[in-house]
Write a protein that holds these residues in place. Sequence first.
Motif, mmCIF file in Angstrom:
data_model
loop_
_atom_site.group_PDB
_atom_site.id
_atom_site.type_symbol
_atom_site.label_atom_id
_atom_site.label_comp_id
_atom_site.label_asym_id
_atom_site.label_seq_id
_atom_site.Cartn_x
_atom_site.Cartn_y
_atom_site.Cartn_z
ATOM 1 N N THR A 192 -71.080 96.518 68.237
ATOM 2 C CA THR A 192 -69.779 95.864 68.120
ATOM 3 C C THR A 192 -69.616 94.726 69.129
ATOM 4 O OG1 THR A 192 -68.819 97.542 69.585
ATOM 5 C CG2 THR A 192 -68.671 97.922 67.209
ATOM 6 N N ARG A 193 -70.303 94.823 70.251
ATOM 7 C CA ARG A 193 -70.155 93.814 71.297
ATOM 8 C C ARG A 193 -71.218 92.728 71.227
ATOM 9 N NH1 ARG A 193 -69.730 97.084 76.836
ATOM 10 N NH2 ARG A 193 -69.624 94.938 77.617
ATOM 11 N N LEU A 194 -72.344 93.010 70.605
ATOM 12 C CA LEU A 194 -73.478 92.088 70.668
ATOM 13 C C LEU A 194 -73.965 91.606 69.311
ATOM 14 C CD1 LEU A 194 -75.619 93.874 73.432
ATOM 15 C CD2 LEU A 194 -74.238 91.822 73.698
ATOM 16 N N MET A 195 -73.294 91.975 68.231
ATOM 17 C CA MET A 195 -73.819 91.648 66.911
ATOM 18 C C MET A 195 -73.907 90.137 66.679
ATOM 19 S SD MET A 195 -75.167 93.501 64.742
ATOM 20 C CE MET A 195 -76.144 93.004 63.337
ATOM 21 N N GLU A 196 -73.010 89.375 67.330
ATOM 22 C CA GLU A 196 -73.048 87.931 67.138
ATOM 23 C C GLU A 196 -74.299 87.298 67.759
ATOM 24 O OE1 GLU A 196 -70.784 88.800 70.926
ATOM 25 O OE2 GLU A 196 -70.902 89.590 68.890
ATOM 26 N N ILE A 197 -74.989 88.059 68.610
ATOM 27 C CA ILE A 197 -76.183 87.524 69.271
ATOM 28 C C ILE A 197 -77.387 87.518 68.327
ATOM 29 C CG2 ILE A 197 -77.813 87.978 71.174
ATOM 30 C CD1 ILE A 197 -75.548 88.944 72.819
ATOM 31 N N VAL A 198 -77.333 88.281 67.244
ATOM 32 C CA VAL A 198 -78.478 88.376 66.338
ATOM 33 C C VAL A 198 -78.875 86.994 65.830
ATOM 34 C CG1 VAL A 198 -79.269 89.286 64.123
ATOM 35 C CG2 VAL A 198 -77.963 90.744 65.679
ATOM 36 N N TYR A 199 -77.895 86.161 65.484
ATOM 37 C CA TYR A 199 -78.187 84.809 65.005
ATOM 38 C C TYR A 199 -78.836 83.984 66.106
ATOM 39 C CZ TYR A 199 -77.427 80.345 62.663
ATOM 40 O OH TYR A 199 -77.602 79.126 62.068
ATOM 41 N N TRP A 200 -78.328 84.129 67.326
ATOM 42 C CA TRP A 200 -78.898 83.408 68.470
ATOM 43 C C TRP A 200 -80.338 83.843 68.726
ATOM 44 C CZ3 TRP A 200 -80.457 85.433 73.279
ATOM 45 C CH2 TRP A 200 -80.682 84.499 74.284
ATOM 46 N N MET A 201 -80.637 85.130 68.479
ATOM 47 C CA MET A 201 -81.973 85.657 68.740
ATOM 48 C C MET A 201 -83.031 85.035 67.828
ATOM 49 S SD MET A 201 -82.250 87.834 71.199
ATOM 50 C CE MET A 201 -83.808 88.537 70.710
ATOM 51 N N ALA A 202 -82.622 84.459 66.723
ATOM 52 C CA ALA A 202 -83.582 83.830 65.821
ATOM 53 C C ALA A 202 -83.914 82.401 66.239
ATOM 54 C CB ALA A 202 -83.044 83.832 64.388
ATOM 55 N N GLY A 203 -83.244 81.911 67.291
ATOM 56 C CA GLY A 203 -83.464 80.541 67.735
ATOM 57 C C GLY A 203 -82.580 79.586 66.962
ATOM 58 N N LYS A 204 -81.465 79.168 67.549
ATOM 59 C CA LYS A 204 -80.521 78.344 66.795
ATOM 60 C C LYS A 204 -80.093 77.137 67.624
ATOM 61 C CE LYS A 204 -76.585 79.427 69.131
ATOM 62 N NZ LYS A 204 -75.505 78.522 69.586
ATOM 63 N N VAL A 220 -79.467 89.089 76.937
ATOM 64 C CA VAL A 220 -78.656 90.081 76.218
ATOM 65 C C VAL A 220 -78.081 91.111 77.190
ATOM 66 C CG1 VAL A 220 -78.792 91.990 74.568
ATOM 67 C CG2 VAL A 220 -79.801 89.777 73.998
ATOM 68 N N VAL A 221 -78.899 91.582 78.116
ATOM 69 C CA VAL A 221 -78.418 92.550 79.108
ATOM 70 C C VAL A 221 -77.326 91.931 79.979
ATOM 71 C CG1 VAL A 221 -79.067 93.905 81.135
ATOM 72 C CG2 VAL A 221 -80.561 93.865 79.133
ATOM 73 N N ALA A 222 -77.525 90.688 80.401
ATOM 74 C CA ALA A 222 -76.538 90.026 81.237
ATOM 75 C C ALA A 222 -75.218 89.815 80.494
ATOM 76 C CB ALA A 222 -77.086 88.694 81.725
ATOM 77 N N LEU A 223 -75.291 89.438 79.225
ATOM 78 C CA LEU A 223 -74.065 89.283 78.441
ATOM 79 C C LEU A 223 -73.342 90.610 78.280
ATOM 80 C CD1 LEU A 223 -75.109 86.788 75.622
ATOM 81 C CD2 LEU A 223 -73.445 86.403 77.424
ATOM 82 N N LEU A 224 -74.104 91.680 78.120
ATOM 83 C CA LEU A 224 -73.505 92.996 77.978
ATOM 84 C C LEU A 224 -72.789 93.427 79.262
ATOM 85 C CD1 LEU A 224 -73.184 95.580 76.235
ATOM 86 C CD2 LEU A 224 -75.332 96.375 77.241
ATOM 87 N N LEU A 225 -73.393 93.133 80.405
ATOM 88 C CA LEU A 225 -72.848 93.592 81.674
ATOM 89 C C LEU A 225 -71.820 92.630 82.270
ATOM 90 C CD1 LEU A 225 -76.117 94.888 83.395
ATOM 91 C CD2 LEU A 225 -74.365 96.232 82.209
ATOM 92 N N PHE A 226 -72.078 91.314 82.134
ATOM 93 C CA PHE A 226 -71.256 90.345 82.863
ATOM 94 C C PHE A 226 -70.646 89.280 81.973
ATOM 95 C CE2 PHE A 226 -74.916 91.549 85.571
ATOM 96 C CZ PHE A 226 -74.228 92.324 86.498
ATOM 97 N N GLY A 227 -70.829 89.367 80.649
ATOM 98 C CA GLY A 227 -70.324 88.330 79.760
ATOM 99 C C GLY A 227 -68.832 88.159 79.883
ATOM 100 N N GLY A 228 -68.387 86.899 79.897
ATOM 101 C CA GLY A 228 -66.968 86.616 80.007
ATOM 102 C C GLY A 228 -66.623 85.343 79.279
ATOM 103 N N SER A 229 -65.677 84.613 79.831
ATOM 104 C CA SER A 229 -65.219 83.404 79.166
ATOM 105 C C SER A 229 -66.257 82.283 79.197
ATOM 106 C CB SER A 229 -63.923 82.899 79.837
ATOM 107 O OG SER A 229 -64.151 82.682 81.229
ATOM 108 N N ASP A 230 -67.050 82.227 80.280
ATOM 109 C CA ASP A 230 -68.080 81.192 80.381
ATOM 110 C C ASP A 230 -69.443 81.856 80.425
ATOM 111 O OD1 ASP A 230 -69.478 78.916 80.667
ATOM 112 O OD2 ASP A 230 -68.587 78.278 82.566
#
Length: 338
Positions: A179-191, A111-121
């Motif tokens: 606003t930037r990370l809300m889509e990660i909530v579903y991933w956090m449940a294991g998907k 989550v921290v890495a996506l916040l700081l460095f998240g991009g197209s890939d």
Amino acid sequence: MEHRRPDSRPAALRWAPAAALLLLFAAIAWLTLTYRVSGLDWRTLLSPSGDLKDELAAYTVWHVRAPRLLLAASLGAALAVAGCLLQAMTRNPLSDTEIIGLNQGASCAAVVALLLFGGSDSSLVILPAALCGAAVSGVLVYWLARFGGSDVSRLVLSGVAISAFMGALTTGIILLFETRLMEIVYWMAGKLSGANWSDNRLIWLIDAPVLAAAFLLSGRLNLLAQGDEVAAGLGVNVARTRGLLGLMVILLAGSAAAVAGPIGFVGLMVPHMARRIVGIAHRRLIPASALLGAVLLSTADFAAQWISYPADIPVGIVTAFLGVPFFLYLLRRNKEER
């Protein structure tokens, strides 16, 4: 040097558990691939006629369901073997990557890495971050357990504390940057929804060598399970072996969290089930755990897809629903055995 008595059972009995698990996985796989796919037959699967309905059925099977099924099987095998290694190296039947905080550490770092460095890939960001997060959690748990004394039960207590801390930190970060990370909530449940062939290739590249190495180390695991003094007396470098096993567990747990989020309790439940089937010798226990883990997570994912159709429940919720009662059962059983 490890001495093993030859297995005097008939060959049919020795191979019966593996054959049963393979047949069960084949049944689950066929059900997963074909359930509610109308007009599906072998001709459609192997050579679509060009009709839109046939093309859609073939695409559903080969590009939507097959990658998800194989990813579930691969992750189930990896997490089950990780739990098996963890329980052997700690000599604690309650050890699991979820309980001792490796999954939460990997998720927090991702989550921290996506916040700081998240991009197209984002896959290039998530994988190394998840591995580093799992490693940091593992080191913290080990340090706290060593600081608190030599009782192996302290490892679980330290892991619960680190898991709670990492989980709270992850939740706080998501809420702060909603606003930037809300889509990660579903991933956090294991998907496992959205799985593709590139996810499978990534998991196979990392986990296949680790699983092979785990099987090759089965002799050392048998000795390590008997205690440090016994293992050292029989020529095992205990510190080096534990470090290698810890690295293998981090690779298995971190790569799983990177592609599917934290999926818990597979590594707790499966080794105990496998011991009931094949015994405690790791040469049989590790392959049995891999097969049983593949079956368990594939079945859980099938249930996650269809139990509330058309909604798709994260598979981590299903494994938690199964794992928490199992954990409480193990706690009660261990208390009664003391």
